[in-house]
Design a protein around this motif. Structure first.
Motif, PDB file in Angstrom:
ATOM      1  N   MET A   1      -1.735  -1.128   9.842  1.00 34.75           N
ATOM      2  CA  MET A   1      -1.808  -0.084   9.922  1.00 34.75           C
ATOM      3  C   MET A   1      -3.740   0.066   9.872  1.00 34.75           C
ATOM      4  O   MET A   1      -4.301   1.117  10.869  1.00 34.75           O
TER       5      MET A   1
ATOM      6  N   GLY B   1       1.265   5.289   3.452  1.00 35.63           N
ATOM      7  CA  GLY B   1       2.487   4.124   2.667  1.00 35.63           C
ATOM      8  C   GLY B   1       3.838   5.033   2.671  1.00 35.63           C
ATOM      9  O   GLY B   1       4.925   4.916   2.659  1.00 35.63           O
TER      10      GLY B   1
ATOM     11  N   LEU C   1      -0.538  11.117  10.241  1.00 38.85           N
ATOM     12  CA  LEU C   1       0.000  10.186   9.538  1.00 38.85           C
ATOM     13  C   LEU C   1       1.329  10.046  10.296  1.00 38.85           C
ATOM     14  O   LEU C   1       2.183   9.212   9.881  1.00 38.85           O
TER      15      LEU C   1
ATOM     16  N   GLY D   1       1.362  -0.509  -0.394  1.00 37.18           N
ATOM     17  CA  GLY D   1      -0.094  -0.492  -0.498  1.00 37.18           C
ATOM     18  C   GLY D   1       0.798   1.352  -0.352  1.00 37.18           C
ATOM     19  O   GLY D   1       0.389   2.853   0.282  1.00 37.18           O
TER      20      GLY D   1
HETATM   21  N1  LIG Z   1      -4.797   8.103   6.713  1.00 40.13           N
HETATM   22  C1  LIG Z   1      -4.584   7.866   8.095  1.00 40.13           C
HETATM   23  O1  LIG Z   1      -3.939   8.800   8.536  1.00 40.13           O
HETATM   24  C2  LIG Z   1      -4.820   6.797   8.587  1.00 40.13           C
HETATM   25  C3  LIG Z   1      -4.163   6.922  10.098  1.00 40.13           C
HETATM   26  C4  LIG Z   1      -4.157   5.606  10.824  1.00 40.13           C
HETATM   27  C5  LIG Z   1      -4.918   4.836  10.384  1.00 40.13           C
HETATM   28  N2  LIG Z   1      -4.778   4.694   8.750  1.00 40.13           N
HETATM   29  C6  LIG Z   1      -5.784   3.885   8.113  1.00 40.13           C
HETATM   30  O2  LIG Z   1      -4.077   3.332   6.973  1.00 40.13           O
HETATM   31  C7  LIG Z   1      -4.238   2.844   6.197  1.00 40.13           C
HETATM   32  C8  LIG Z   1      -4.395   3.152   4.853  1.00 40.13           C
HETATM   33  O3  LIG Z   1      -4.542   4.720   4.978  1.00 40.13           O
HETATM   34  P1  LIG Z   1      -4.032   5.920   3.803  1.00 40.13           P
HETATM   35  O4  LIG Z   1      -4.921   7.216   4.161  1.00 40.13           O
HETATM   36  O5  LIG Z   1      -2.615   5.205   3.811  1.00 40.13           O
HETATM   37  O6  LIG Z   1      -5.214   4.786   2.178  1.00 40.13           O
HETATM   38  P2  LIG Z   1      -4.458   5.284   0.553  1.00 40.13           P
HETATM   39  O7  LIG Z   1      -3.938   6.834   0.778  1.00 40.13           O
HETATM   40  O8  LIG Z   1      -6.114   5.390  -0.042  1.00 40.13           O
HETATM   41  O9  LIG Z   1      -4.363   4.707   0.256  1.00 40.13           O
HETATM   42  C9  LIG Z   1      -4.478   2.998   0.254  1.00 40.13           C
HETATM   43  C10 LIG Z   1      -2.876   2.437  -0.100  1.00 40.13           C
HETATM   44  O10 LIG Z   1      -3.836   0.848  -0.862  1.00 40.13           O
HETATM   45  C11 LIG Z   1      -4.015   0.936  -2.106  1.00 40.13           C
HETATM   46  N3  LIG Z   1      -5.614  -0.128  -2.100  1.00 40.13           N
HETATM   47  C12 LIG Z   1      -6.556   0.889  -2.188  1.00 40.13           C
HETATM   48  N4  LIG Z   1      -7.614  -0.464  -2.464  1.00 40.13           N
HETATM   49  C13 LIG Z   1      -7.460  -1.448  -2.530  1.00 40.13           C
HETATM   50  C14 LIG Z   1      -7.460  -2.970  -3.282  1.00 40.13           C
HETATM   51  N5  LIG Z   1      -8.920  -3.231  -2.808  1.00 40.13           N
HETATM   52  N6  LIG Z   1      -6.096  -3.684  -2.426  1.00 40.13           N
HETATM   53  C15 LIG Z   1      -5.364  -3.400  -3.198  1.00 40.13           C
HETATM   54  N7  LIG Z   1      -4.821  -2.596  -2.327  1.00 40.13           N
HETATM   55  C16 LIG Z   1      -5.516  -1.101  -2.036  1.00 40.13           C
HETATM   56  C17 LIG Z   1      -3.942   1.714  -2.922  1.00 40.13           C
HETATM   57  O11 LIG Z   1      -3.184   1.764  -4.284  1.00 40.13           O
HETATM   58  P3  LIG Z   1      -3.632   3.192  -5.285  1.00 40.13           P
HETATM   59  O12 LIG Z   1      -2.734   3.423  -5.173  1.00 40.13           O
HETATM   60  O13 LIG Z   1      -3.172   1.647  -6.381  1.00 40.13           O
HETATM   61  O14 LIG Z   1      -5.032   2.518  -4.932  1.00 40.13           O
HETATM   62  C18 LIG Z   1      -2.665   2.864  -2.206  1.00 40.13           C
HETATM   63  O15 LIG Z   1      -1.710   2.327  -2.210  1.00 40.13           O
HETATM   64  C19 LIG Z   1      -6.033   2.341   6.253  1.00 40.13           C
HETATM   65  O16 LIG Z   1      -6.367   1.544   6.225  1.00 40.13           O
HETATM   66  C20 LIG Z   1      -6.265   3.019   7.089  1.00 40.13           C
HETATM   67  O17 LIG Z   1      -7.626   3.058   7.603  1.00 40.13           O
HETATM   68  C21 LIG Z   1      -4.572   5.587   7.698  1.00 40.13           C
END
Ligand SMILES: NC(=O)c1ccc[n+]([C@@H]2O[C@H](COP(=O)([O-])OP(=O)(O)OC[C@H]3O[C@@H](n4cnc5c(N)ncnc54)[C@H](OP(=O)(O)O)[C@@H]3O)[C@@H](O)[C@H]2O)c1
Length: 367
Positions: A112, A31, A336, A25
């Motif tokens: 995460m 990521g 983040l 991710g």
């Molecule tokens: N953002 C925050 O502040 C935060 C804080 C704590 C925890 N989290 C958790 O961390 C995780 C990631 O969050 P994020 O904010 O980084 O999300 P994001 O920006 O939407 O990134 C998601 C990542 O997962 C990939 N992905 C999306 N759908 C997928 C699927 N169906 N199968 C496989 N890969 C997939 C995406 O690839 P593509 O680029 O190809 O779409 C991207 O690399 C989530 O579970 C979230 O709840 C987030």
């Protein structure tokens, strides 16, 4: 997301005793933050980045501040034999499919997302709309098992994290809320609880959504998740474990808001105490609770989200509102970093026997 069935050479050779990690991710906000921080971690080599649909993309293309990395995105993880640990930053429901294979191969996992945070398997269909495929890996499922997940909030679970093979890193709202409330919870002071929280828009991830557009969020504030946000059961689970009164946990109200900023998260916790308490009592309670914590600071006044931007620091501030008799406990973090990538690395450091602060101390405030 899959793991390669056949071994292939990793892109980088093993250097000394460095720990070889991959990030699943890697194209998302969390990521990319993992790449930023782990690239400068003195004991780690990032050997692979994987994401869906972006094969061969250089990580510096979507994130120019990471252009010095030569790593390219792969469609699947390399053979697990070459990996010591995998950090997973995928949407909910995705990690549950790959983690069992990684754990069976002896690879340490730091997730995460929420897939391994909740101890009750029934919470997954109720809150995340999927049946958990590996309930035996959920926190507390099997007593003393080295492979059941540990909730990765070091300030609450440091000892368990020291031997963890599967770390379930907390959500961003729970991190700020639990750090603001833990001293009160441990002291049995929480009688009634309302948490009013605010997050920057990066909390919603990088995927394009109408409600995340600049024109929608700029100069505007919006409450969401009314009627039950997914982070609620996680906060309740941890507050219960800290000994909070069952009625206060069940009746807890949590209302998140989306703010017109990129990073930052504030949890303002309104507590009706179970007994009278003074401002001096509160100050002493928080000072004692966080005296030795490397990343939690008891602020001298109500902290702003900007005071922790880019860092792994949380700042908490308790106060007593004399007119209402309520305690207001505030926690701020960068969603983040302490809310995601930084905290995951803090837990990882503990699990691999490194000083907890390794690779995290240099992170700038106000980058
Ligand atoms: N953002 C925050 O502040 C935060 C804080 C704590 C925890 N989290 C958790 O961390 C995780 C990631 O969050 P994020 O904010 O980084 O999300 P994001 O920006 O939407 O990134 C998601 C990542 O997962 C990939 N992905 C999306 N759908 C997928 C699927 N169906 N199968 C496989 N890969 C997939 C995406 O690839 P593509 O680029 O190809 O779409 C991207 O690399 C989530 O579970 C979230 O709840 C987030």
């Amino acid at each position: 997301m899959t793991i390669a069935q056949t071994a292939r050479p990793l892109t980088q050779p093993r250097e000394g005793n460095r720990i070889r990690v991959a990030i699943l991710g890697a194209t998302g906000y969390v990521g990319a933050e993992l790449v930023r921080v782990l690239s400068r971690h003195p004991a780690v080599t990032i050997v692979a980045l994987a994401a869906r649909n972006r094969e061969n993309l250089a990580i510096g293309d979507p994130y120019p501040h990471l252009a010095s990395s030569e790593l390219r995105i792969e469609a699947e993880l390399p053979d697990t034999a070459g990996l010591d640990a995998v950090f997973i930053a995928l949407p909910h429901g995705q990690a549950a499919g790959v983690v069992p294979q990684l754990i069976a191969a002896g690879t340490r996992v730091i997730d995460m997302g929420p897939d391994f945070r909740l101890g009750d398997p029934a919470a997954y269909p109720a809150w995340y709309a999927f049946d958990h495929p590996s309930p035996e890996l959920l926190p507390g499922a099997v007593e003393d098992s080295p492979t059941t997940a540990v909730y990765g909030l070091p300030e609450l679970h440091r000892d368990q994290l020291r031997s963890a093979r599967l770390i379930a890193s907390p959500g961003c709202y729970p991190t700020a809320t639990l750090l603001a409330l833990a001293p009160l919870a441990r002291d049995g002071l929480i009688g009634e609880l309302v948490v009013d929280a605010k997050s920057g828009v990066s909390g919603a991830g990088r995927e394009a959504k109408l409600e995340s557009l600049f024109g929608e969020i700029n100069e505007s504030v919006r409450a969401y998740g009314l009627g039950g946000h997914r982070h609620l059961p996680e906060m309740q689970q941890e507050l219960r474990a800290l000994g909070t009164d069952a009625g206060a946990v069940e009746g807890m109200l949590f209302v998140p808001h989306l703010m017109p900023m990129t990073r930052g998260l504030m949890a303002t916790c309104h507590v009706r105490p179970t007994r009278p308490v003074s401002s001096d009592d509160l100050a002493a309670l928080y000072r004692a609770a966080y005296l030795d914590e490397p990343f939690v600071e008891v602020a001298a006044e109500a902290p702003a989200t900007k005071s922790v931007t880019g860092s792994n620091r949380a700042r908490v501030f308790p106060s007593l509102d004399a007119r209402s008799g309520r305690i207001v406990a505030i926690g701020v973090i960068d969603n983040l970093v302490k809310g995601a990538a930084g905290q995951a690395i803090q837990s990882f450091n503990l699990a691999v026997g490194l000083p907890e602060t390794t690779g995290l101390e240099q992170l700038a405030l106000y980058p």
